[in-house]
Every structure is written in structure tokens, then in C-alpha cells.
Design a protein around this motif. Structure first.
Motif, PDB file in Angstrom:
ATOM      1  N   TRP A  84       5.659 -53.569  76.940  1.00 45.58           N
ATOM      2  CA  TRP A  84       4.705 -54.646  76.690  1.00 45.58           C
ATOM      3  C   TRP A  84       4.750 -55.074  75.223  1.00 45.58           C
ATOM      4  O   TRP A  84       4.780 -56.264  74.913  1.00 45.58           O
ATOM      5  N   SER A 123      -5.636 -57.398  76.927  1.00 40.94           N
ATOM      6  CA  SER A 123      -4.290 -56.841  77.065  1.00 40.94           C
ATOM      7  C   SER A 123      -4.205 -55.372  76.700  1.00 40.94           C
ATOM      8  O   SER A 123      -3.697 -54.547  77.473  1.00 40.94           O
ATOM      9  N   ARG A 172      10.490 -61.602  77.137  1.00 43.88           N
ATOM     10  CA  ARG A 172       9.991 -60.820  78.267  1.00 43.88           C
ATOM     11  C   ARG A 172      11.079 -60.000  78.958  1.00 43.88           C
ATOM     12  O   ARG A 172      10.821 -58.864  79.346  1.00 43.88           O
ATOM     13  N   SER A 221      -1.499 -54.386  85.598  1.00 39.25           N
ATOM     14  CA  SER A 221      -1.892 -54.642  84.208  1.00 39.25           C
ATOM     15  C   SER A 221      -2.101 -56.128  83.931  1.00 39.25           C
ATOM     16  O   SER A 221      -2.922 -56.485  83.093  1.00 39.25           O
ATOM     17  N   HIS A 222      -1.394 -56.974  84.640  1.00 38.45           N
ATOM     18  CA  HIS A 222      -1.502 -58.415  84.389  1.00 38.45           C
ATOM     19  C   HIS A 222      -2.876 -58.980  84.777  1.00 38.45           C
ATOM     20  O   HIS A 222      -3.535 -59.595  83.938  1.00 38.45           O
ATOM     21  N   LYS A 270      -6.565 -59.986  82.195  1.00 40.30           N
ATOM     22  CA  LYS A 270      -7.408 -61.189  82.190  1.00 40.30           C
ATOM     23  C   LYS A 270      -8.894 -60.832  82.194  1.00 40.30           C
ATOM     24  O   LYS A 270      -9.718 -61.600  81.729  1.00 40.30           O
TER      25      LYS A 270
END
Length: 101
Positions: A17, A76, A26, A67-68, A72
Motif C-alpha cells: 500500500w 486509509s 499501483r 481494506s478498500h 472509505k
């Protein structure tokens, strides 16, 4: 030499990350994640059954996916740290504290 998969998985989730975030690349972060998965997977296969290895791989990939949306909601850093900690705990419990087969 025994490689602690809890450290590998947590480190590659956090490291992947951070690399993706700092470089803006990415796929490079994904490469770190993939390398951690391969290294941990080899150790899981040595220490556990195929079913446990599959479950740990699913946990690792699920942590990345979770985790994504979690980021939100809580941000993060907290999201990545939370999924990394849970993944490390599962890896330690299911594989790291066991001797190789």
C-alpha cells in the motif's frame, strides 16, 4: 529457516500500500502484495494442509479487498493496519506456531 508468515503478510499489505501510495504506481504495490503472497503461500504449504493453505490465501486476498471499502469508512491508515493485524493473527494461529510438516 522458518519464515514468519504473520510478518510477511502484514508487511506486504502495509508495504504494498505504501509503495503504491508513495510512487503512484499501483502495479508496483501489487507486485509487493503478490511477492508476499507467494512467499507466505510456500510456507503455508510446508506447514499446513492444502485446505488451510487455501483458507490463509483467501484471508490474505480478502484482507486486501476489504481494506478498500474499509478505508472509505475509517481512513486509509487505520484500514490497512486493521486488515494487516487481523491477517497476521490468523496466519500466526493457523500456520506460524506449528512446526513444518
Amino acid at each position: 529457516m522458518r519464515v514468519p508468515t504473520a510478518a510477511i503478510t502484514a508487511g506486504s499489505l502495509i508495504g504494498g500500500w505504501q509503495i503504491a501510495r508513495q510512487t503512484g504506481n499501483r502495479p508496483l504495490g501489487g507486485a509487493v502484495l503478490a511477492a508476499g503472497g507467494v512467499l507466505a503461500g510456500r510456507e503455508w504449504a510446508r506447514r499446513t494442509s492444502p485446505a488451510v493453505t487455501g483458507a490463509l490465501a483467501a484471508t490474505y486476498l480478502g484482507a486486501f479487498g476489504l481494506s478498500h471499502p474499509l478505508a472509505k469508512r475509517i481512513g486509509s491508515w487505520p484500514a490497512v493496519l486493521a486488515v494487516s493485524a487481523v491477517t497476521a493473527a490468523v496466519c500466526y494461529t493457523a500456520a506460524d506456531r506449528r512446526p513444518p510438516r
